[in-house]
Motif scaffolding. Structure first.
Motif, PDB file in Angstrom:
ATOM      1  N   MET A 265       0.844  -1.193   0.000  1.00 23.64           N
ATOM      2  CA  MET A 265       0.000   0.000   0.000  1.00 23.64           C
ATOM      3  C   MET A 265       0.886   1.253   0.000  1.00 23.64           C
ATOM      4  SD  MET A 265      -3.106   0.884   2.579  1.00 23.64           S
ATOM      5  CE  MET A 265      -3.738  -0.747   2.841  1.00 23.64           C
ATOM      6  N   THR A 266       0.621   2.159  -0.881  1.00 22.81           N
ATOM      7  CA  THR A 266       1.422   3.381  -0.898  1.00 22.81           C
ATOM      8  C   THR A 266       0.974   4.307   0.231  1.00 22.81           C
ATOM      9  OG1 THR A 266      -0.101   4.537  -2.337  1.00 22.81           O
ATOM     10  CG2 THR A 266       1.607   3.264  -3.405  1.00 22.81           C
ATOM     11  N   ALA A 267       1.803   5.329   0.472  1.00 19.18           N
ATOM     12  CA  ALA A 267       1.496   6.251   1.577  1.00 19.18           C
ATOM     13  C   ALA A 267       0.166   6.951   1.332  1.00 19.18           C
ATOM     14  CB  ALA A 267       2.618   7.265   1.721  1.00 19.18           C
ATOM     15  N   GLU A 268      -0.076   7.268   0.025  1.00 20.34           N
ATOM     16  CA  GLU A 268      -1.288   8.044  -0.252  1.00 20.34           C
ATOM     17  C   GLU A 268      -2.544   7.215   0.001  1.00 20.34           C
ATOM     18  OE1 GLU A 268      -3.373  10.400  -3.918  1.00 20.34           O
ATOM     19  OE2 GLU A 268      -1.367   9.587  -4.210  1.00 20.34           O
ATOM     20  N   THR A 269      -2.537   5.967  -0.508  1.00 15.58           N
ATOM     21  CA  THR A 269      -3.739   5.151  -0.318  1.00 15.58           C
ATOM     22  C   THR A 269      -3.942   4.816   1.140  1.00 15.58           C
ATOM     23  OG1 THR A 269      -2.416   3.227  -0.847  1.00 15.58           O
ATOM     24  CG2 THR A 269      -3.789   4.116  -2.605  1.00 15.58           C
ATOM     25  N   SER A 270      -2.825   4.615   1.889  1.00 15.62           N
ATOM     26  CA  SER A 270      -3.008   4.262   3.304  1.00 15.62           C
ATOM     27  C   SER A 270      -3.571   5.451   4.080  1.00 15.62           C
ATOM     28  CB  SER A 270      -1.700   3.781   3.926  1.00 15.62           C
ATOM     29  OG  SER A 270      -0.817   4.847   4.069  1.00 15.62           O
ATOM     30  N   SER A 271      -3.118   6.671   3.687  1.00 16.87           N
ATOM     31  CA  SER A 271      -3.656   7.822   4.407  1.00 16.87           C
ATOM     32  C   SER A 271      -5.116   8.026   4.038  1.00 16.87           C
ATOM     33  CB  SER A 271      -2.838   9.074   4.096  1.00 16.87           C
ATOM     34  OG  SER A 271      -3.225   9.604   2.851  1.00 16.87           O
ATOM     35  N   ARG A 272      -5.465   7.682   2.766  1.00 12.95           N
ATOM     36  CA  ARG A 272      -6.866   7.815   2.376  1.00 12.95           C
ATOM     37  C   ARG A 272      -7.712   6.773   3.123  1.00 12.95           C
ATOM     38  NH1 ARG A 272      -7.377   7.126  -3.619  1.00 12.95           N
ATOM     39  NH2 ARG A 272      -5.958   8.890  -3.674  1.00 12.95           N
ATOM     40  N   ALA A 273      -7.116   5.581   3.335  1.00 11.86           N
ATOM     41  CA  ALA A 273      -7.843   4.551   4.073  1.00 11.86           C
ATOM     42  C   ALA A 273      -8.113   4.998   5.496  1.00 11.86           C
ATOM     43  CB  ALA A 273      -7.042   3.246   4.076  1.00 11.86           C
TER      44      ALA A 273
ATOM     45  N   THR B 110      -8.398   8.204   6.635  1.00 13.59           N
ATOM     46  CA  THR B 110      -9.457   9.211   6.678  1.00 13.59           C
ATOM     47  C   THR B 110     -10.787   8.553   6.328  1.00 13.59           C
ATOM     48  OG1 THR B 110      -8.827   9.805   4.446  1.00 13.59           O
ATOM     49  CG2 THR B 110      -8.036  11.237   6.200  1.00 13.59           C
ATOM     50  N   GLY B 111     -10.741   7.518   5.505  1.00 16.28           N
ATOM     51  CA  GLY B 111     -11.965   6.794   5.173  1.00 16.28           C
ATOM     52  C   GLY B 111     -12.562   6.141   6.406  1.00 16.28           C
ATOM     53  N   THR B 112     -11.716   5.457   7.180  1.00 14.72           N
ATOM     54  CA  THR B 112     -12.185   4.829   8.417  1.00 14.72           C
ATOM     55  C   THR B 112     -12.767   5.876   9.351  1.00 14.72           C
ATOM     56  OG1 THR B 112     -10.274   3.408   8.215  1.00 14.72           O
ATOM     57  CG2 THR B 112     -11.499   3.278  10.268  1.00 14.72           C
ATOM     58  N   PHE B 113     -12.010   6.960   9.491  1.00 10.00           N
ATOM     59  CA  PHE B 113     -12.434   8.016  10.401  1.00 10.00           C
ATOM     60  C   PHE B 113     -13.798   8.568   9.989  1.00 10.00           C
ATOM     61  CE2 PHE B 113     -12.620  12.399  11.825  1.00 10.00           C
ATOM     62  CZ  PHE B 113     -12.247  12.294  13.142  1.00 10.00           C
ATOM     63  N   GLY B 114     -13.896   8.923   8.691  1.00  7.63           N
ATOM     64  CA  GLY B 114     -15.136   9.528   8.200  1.00  7.63           C
ATOM     65  C   GLY B 114     -16.311   8.576   8.303  1.00  7.63           C
TER      66      GLY B 114
ATOM     67  N   SER C 272     -10.274  -5.433  11.449  1.00  4.42           N
ATOM     68  CA  SER C 272     -10.083  -4.721  10.182  1.00  4.42           C
ATOM     69  C   SER C 272      -8.653  -4.195  10.088  1.00  4.42           C
ATOM     70  CB  SER C 272     -11.077  -3.568  10.070  1.00  4.42           C
ATOM     71  OG  SER C 272     -10.533  -2.411  10.652  1.00  4.42           O
ATOM     72  N   PRO C 273      -8.132  -4.063   8.851  1.00  4.67           N
ATOM     73  CA  PRO C 273      -6.727  -3.674   8.700  1.00  4.67           C
ATOM     74  C   PRO C 273      -6.460  -2.207   9.049  1.00  4.67           C
ATOM     75  CG  PRO C 273      -7.773  -3.827   6.559  1.00  4.67           C
ATOM     76  CD  PRO C 273      -8.761  -4.341   7.551  1.00  4.67           C
ATOM     77  N   SER C 274      -7.489  -1.371   9.111  1.00  2.00           N
ATOM     78  CA  SER C 274      -7.221   0.045   9.387  1.00  2.00           C
ATOM     79  C   SER C 274      -6.877   0.232  10.860  1.00  2.00           C
ATOM     80  CB  SER C 274      -8.439   0.887   9.015  1.00  2.00           C
ATOM     81  OG  SER C 274      -9.544   0.447   9.750  1.00  2.00           O
ATOM     82  N   LEU C 275      -6.163   1.337  11.112  1.00  4.14           N
ATOM     83  CA  LEU C 275      -5.680   1.585  12.472  1.00  4.14           C
ATOM     84  C   LEU C 275      -6.846   1.796  13.441  1.00  4.14           C
ATOM     85  CD1 LEU C 275      -2.609   3.974  12.304  1.00  4.14           C
ATOM     86  CD2 LEU C 275      -2.750   1.716  13.341  1.00  4.14           C
TER      87      LEU C 275
END
Lengths: 232, 250
Positions: free
Chosen positions: A1-9, A11-15, A96-99
């Motif tokens: 996973m690139t830095a950009e997609t992981s950061s989008r993931a 914010t996605g989890t958060f949102g 889930s894989p997100s933080l």
């Protein structure tokens, strides 16, 4: 996973978590109205207990408003993770894989938006009822910062007691001592403002508490969730 | 990694139980000798305070108890951290044992402080910075004990109370500083502690003796509690059954 997609993931989890919790709160208005009603009733009991004299009430007002806001926040914390734990949604968050940090943070932000923020908005009215002589802006600002910190610190307690059947009272027991610094600086800021003294210092310290809690509390709460959800 | 072997061995409850069994009589003897020496020295032979008279002598109990009440919290939190990081069962047992001892010492220091306060300040209770901090420390201990006993699952109880102890560790300096600040803000000038900041050697030496005595005493009590906890948790293992058979108990 690139830095950009992981950061989008992230914010996605958060949102997504934030939106879901706000939607749930909108569908169960009792969850966020009850703490407000508690705040209102508890404040109304003070004049009945100590007498209606406005001079006495004015002295007590800053401390009483802060203590009652603290108790109202405490009462609402028990439900922070409980329903998600009971229907299994929390376990899905854990696997889930997100933080987990961002999931917890989103839940705390949602909790603050539906309890801390309304409490803050209600507080000037209750201040009027207790004949608070001044410092209404400081009252709102200190409660705005303070309730956010209390939601964050309280999330640790809510996570630790999530798997217990009767965790509500225990949650209050373990979290209340941790609220002492917030109460001291919050109430003293309002006290100072009511007497027309400069309030920069206590407000700045309240902000420092918020920054510290923002960094550390979701981590501690995540660790607590992993311990308590996995083992039961 | 030979240097780490002692650490791994320490993780074995059985090794700990057998080792400390040998230390215990010696430690108990040292604690008793120091306690008797410090008490007699402090109560009978050290000079009277010219302002507070004989009532100051309660510091020989009060100060060591307060020291250990605070140190005990950090001992407990460090054990909790060791248990969480290295998954060491023994560390959790020590942590669980340290909580009631620390709460007891905090209570002793609060009560002796109140008894001291009556002749010195003329009141049993004052919202002094140190008293208030001690009271909140007592609440923190109570919270950890309550959380520990609320869980059915022992592993969850251990880990949850370890996390709470660590959260408390971050908070204790903040609470102390806040309460200090709160106290100086309200300045109840009538209740100033009258004793001089320096303490004469004839009073200091018995006090230091008592502090050391309390540390050794704490170690003895902690070992006794932990050994009891080990036996309770390991009661189904072979070595505990052998031990019981050998001692002829039950």
């Amino acid at each position: 996973m690139t830095a950009e997609t992981s950061s989008r993931a992230m914010t996605g989890t958060f949102g997504a978590t934030l939106r879901r919790d706000l939607l749930l709160a909108a569908r169960h208005p009792g969850d966020w109205i009850n703490p407000l009603v508690f705040f209102l009733i508890a404040i109304s009991l003070i004049p009945l207990g100590v007498g209606p004299e406005s001079k006495v009430l004015a002295v007590l007002a800053p401390g009483v408003l802060w203590v009652m806001a603290l108790l109202a926040t405490l009462l609402s914390l028990d439900g922070l993770f409980r329903s998600d734990f009971e229907d299994g949604a929390l376990e899905q968050c854990l696997v889930s894989p997100s933080l987990l940090y961002f999931t917890v943070l989103a839940k705390v932000v949602a909790h603050w938006l539906v309890t801390g923020l309304p409490l803050t908005l209600l507080s000037p009215v209750l201040g009027l009822m207790l004949s608070l002589p001044g410092g209404y802006g400081t009252l709102c600002l200190s409660l705005l910062i303070g309730t956010a910190t209390m939601s964050l610190v309280g999330a640790v307690g809510a996570a630790l007691t999530v798997s217990l059947q009767r965790g509500g009272l225990l949650l209050s027991l373990i979290v209340m001592p941790l609220y002492v610094p917030i109460l001291i600086f919050g109430a003293s800021a309002v006290n100072d403002a009511a007497q027309g003294v400069e309030v920069g210092v206590p407000l700045a310290i309240l902000g420092a508490f918020l920054a510290l809690a923002l960094a550390l509390a979701p981590m501690a709460a995540s660790a607590a969730l992993r311990v308590c959800v996995d083992s039961d | 990694m030979a240097s780490w072997q002692w650490f791994h061995r320490l993780g074995s409850p059985r090794w700990f139980y057998e080792k400390t069994g040998g230390w215990l009589p010696w430690l108990t003897a040292v604690a008793l000798v120091l306690l008797v020496l410090g008490t007699v020295w402090g109560l009978a032979f050290s000079p009277e305070d010219f302002k507070q008279g004989n009532s100051y002598r309660i510091i020989y109990i009060h100060v060591p108890a307060a020291f250990l009440a605070l140190a005990g919290y950090y001992i407990m939190a460090v054990c909790g951290a060791v248990g969480l990081i290295w998954r060491m069962k023994l560390a959790f047992m020590v942590m669980k044992s340290a909580a009631p001892i620390g709460a007891g010492l905090t209570f002793v220091s609060l009560v002796t402080g109140a008894i001291w306060g009556k002749p010195t300040w003329g009141t049993w209770w004052a919202w002094d910075a140190r008293i208030t901090s001690m009271l909140i420390l007592f609440f923190l201990y109570l919270g950890i004990m309550a959380l520990q006993s609320a869980f059915q699952n022992r592993e969850a109880a251990d880990k949850a109370s370890a996390i709470l102890a660590l959260v408390g560790t971050v908070n204790i300096p903040i609470i102390y500083k806040s309460v200090d600040w709160w106290y100086t803000l309200h300045q109840p000038a009538t209740l100033k502690l009258t004793s001089a900041p320096t303490i004469h050697a004839s009073m200091l030496y018995p006090l230091l003796t008592m502090v050391v005595a309390f540390y050794v005493f704490y170690a003895v009590v902690l070992l006794l509690y932990t050994r009891h906890e080990i036996l309770r948790r390991e009661s189904r293992t072979g070595w505990v059954r052998e031990l019981i058979a050998k001692e002829g108990g039950l």
